[in-house]
Design a protein around this motif. Sequence first.
Motif, short mmCIF file in Angstrom:
data_model
loop_
_atom_site.label_atom_id
_atom_site.label_comp_id
_atom_site.label_asym_id
_atom_site.label_seq_id
_atom_site.Cartn_x
_atom_site.Cartn_y
_atom_site.Cartn_z
N SER A 61 -11.19 49.04 26.21
CA SER A 61 -11.33 48.82 24.76
C SER A 61 -12.58 48.03 24.41
O SER A 61 -13.18 48.26 23.35
CB SER A 61 -10.08 48.10 24.23
N PHE A 62 -13.02 47.12 25.26
CA PHE A 62 -14.26 46.38 24.99
C PHE A 62 -15.45 47.33 24.93
O PHE A 62 -16.22 47.34 23.97
CB PHE A 62 -14.48 45.31 26.06
N ARG A 63 -15.58 48.15 25.95
CA ARG A 63 -16.75 49.04 26.03
C ARG A 63 -16.71 50.12 24.95
O ARG A 63 -17.75 50.58 24.47
CB ARG A 63 -16.79 49.69 27.42
N ARG A 64 -15.51 50.54 24.55
CA ARG A 64 -15.38 51.60 23.54
C ARG A 64 -15.43 51.07 22.12
O ARG A 64 -15.51 51.84 21.16
CB ARG A 64 -14.08 52.38 23.76
N GLY A 65 -15.33 49.74 21.96
CA GLY A 65 -15.33 49.14 20.63
C GLY A 65 -16.71 48.68 20.21
O GLY A 65 -17.73 49.01 20.85
N PRO A 66 -16.78 47.86 19.15
CA PRO A 66 -18.07 47.40 18.64
C PRO A 66 -18.92 46.66 19.67
O PRO A 66 -20.14 46.78 19.68
CB PRO A 66 -17.67 46.46 17.48
N PHE A 67 -18.26 45.91 20.57
CA PHE A 67 -19.01 45.14 21.56
C PHE A 67 -19.64 46.03 22.62
O PHE A 67 -20.50 45.57 23.38
CB PHE A 67 -18.10 44.10 22.23
N GLY A 68 -19.23 47.28 22.69
CA GLY A 68 -19.87 48.23 23.59
C GLY A 68 -20.80 49.17 22.86
O GLY A 68 -21.90 49.48 23.34
N ILE A 69 -20.39 49.61 21.67
CA ILE A 69 -21.16 50.60 20.92
C ILE A 69 -22.48 50.02 20.41
O ILE A 69 -23.56 50.60 20.60
CB ILE A 69 -20.33 51.15 19.75
N VAL A 70 -22.41 48.86 19.75
CA VAL A 70 -23.62 48.25 19.19
C VAL A 70 -24.65 47.94 20.28
O VAL A 70 -25.85 48.27 20.13
CB VAL A 70 -23.28 47.00 18.36
N PRO A 71 -24.27 47.31 21.39
CA PRO A 71 -25.26 47.09 22.44
C PRO A 71 -25.87 48.38 23.00
O PRO A 71 -27.06 48.42 23.31
CB PRO A 71 -24.46 46.35 23.53
N ARG A 72 -25.05 49.43 23.12
CA ARG A 72 -25.61 50.69 23.62
C ARG A 72 -26.71 51.21 22.71
O ARG A 72 -27.71 51.75 23.18
CB ARG A 72 -24.50 51.76 23.76
N ALA A 221 -6.09 42.74 18.14
CA ALA A 221 -6.04 44.06 18.78
C ALA A 221 -7.34 44.41 19.49
O ALA A 221 -7.36 45.37 20.27
CB ALA A 221 -5.73 45.13 17.73
N VAL A 222 -8.41 43.67 19.26
CA VAL A 222 -9.71 44.02 19.84
C VAL A 222 -10.07 43.14 21.03
O VAL A 222 -11.22 43.13 21.48
CB VAL A 222 -10.84 43.97 18.78
N THR A 223 -9.11 42.38 21.53
CA THR A 223 -9.33 41.53 22.71
C THR A 223 -8.51 42.08 23.87
O THR A 223 -7.90 43.16 23.79
CB THR A 223 -8.90 40.09 22.42
N ASP A 224 -8.46 41.33 24.95
CA ASP A 224 -7.65 41.71 26.10
C ASP A 224 -6.17 41.42 25.91
O ASP A 224 -5.34 41.77 26.75
CB ASP A 224 -8.16 41.00 27.37
N GLN A 225 -5.80 40.77 24.81
CA GLN A 225 -4.43 40.30 24.63
C GLN A 225 -3.39 41.41 24.67
O GLN A 225 -2.37 41.28 25.37
CB GLN A 225 -4.33 39.50 23.32
N PRO A 226 -3.56 42.53 23.94
CA PRO A 226 -2.55 43.60 24.02
C PRO A 226 -2.40 44.15 25.44
O PRO A 226 -1.28 44.44 25.89
CB PRO A 226 -3.08 44.66 23.06
N GLY A 227 -3.52 44.30 26.15
CA GLY A 227 -3.47 44.82 27.52
C GLY A 227 -2.74 43.88 28.45
O GLY A 227 -1.97 44.32 29.32
#
Length: 295
Positions: A61-72, A221-227
Motif C-alpha cells: 500500500s505504501f508503494r501504490r499510494g501517494p508516497f510511492g506515486i509522487v516520488p516515482r 488506512a494509509v499506514t501499516d496499521q490495517p495490515g
Amino acid sequence: MGLEMVTHPGIGRDLGDVVREDPADLVIIDCMLLNALDAAGREGLRHVALFHTCYGFFDGSFRRGPFGIVPRLKGLGPRRLWGQADLALVCSDRAFDPAGGRSDDHLFWAGAVHDAKTAAVRRMPPLVLVSLSTAGFPGQRAALQNILDAVAGMDIEVVVTTGPAIDPAGFHTPANATVHRYVPHSELMPSCSAVIGHGGHATTFRALAHGIPMVIMPMSAVTDQPGIGKAVAAAGVGQVVSKASSPERIRGVLGEVLSTDGYRDAAAELGARLRATHAASVAVDRLSTLIGSGG
C-alpha cells in the motif's frame, strides 16, 4: 513523515556533504528517505535500506499510494531505490510479514526489536492498556471515548495513554479507568491481560513479545496499521475492530479476547518466540558481515 521530507533534495545533499567530510564504510538509510537513497546510489556509497515495519506494507500500500506515486513522478521510484541498496534490512518478524515468504537474498529480516524480557504476569482484576498512537488521526478522540464507554462496568482496570496529540482532559471516564498523557508502556505491559492498540509496529510487537493478546483499532488506512491488524488476527493473537466501532462492539470483542484461552495461548507462544530472538544483535551481525565481505 510527509511527502516533502521523503523527496526533499536537501536531504540527499546533506548526506553527500557528511560522507565527504567523514567517509563511512556503510550508510544506513530509512527506506522512506527516498532522496537520501538516491543520493547514496549516485555517490557510489555502500548503503542499506532500513525497513522499520513490515516489508509487505512498504512494497504494497505504501508503494501504490501517494508516497510511492509522487516520488516515482520525480524519478524516485521506491522499488528501484530499495533494489540498488546493498541490502534491504527489515526490522520486523518474518513470519508476521505478508512478504515474509519471498525468497530474495537482497531482503533480510532481523526480527522485531522490543524491550520485553519476560512474559506478562496477569493480575486480577485484569489490566488493559489502551494506546491509539502518539500521533493525532481523525476520529481518534471519539474512538478513545467509545473505548472508555465500552469498558464501563467491566471487571477490569483500564489505563489509557493519549500521547501529545490528544488532551487527556475532558473524557467521560468510568470508575475503573484512568486517562494519562503518558505512562511508560514498559511499566504496564508486564502485568497486562490485553492491549487495545492502533496497529503501530512498535506498540504491537512490544505487547506481543510480552505474550499479550490484542484488540487492534487502526487509526489510518494509509499506514501499516490495517495490515498489522490483519496479521494479528491471522496469527490468532487478537481481533480487529473499526475505529468507528460502537461501545457495544468494542466491549464484546474485548470480552472475548480476555476470556478465550486460544488468544492467550497463541500470544504466549508468539511472545516466547519473539523474546528468544535478539533482533538488534541479529541486525548488527548482518551489517558487520556486510561490511567485512565488501558486498
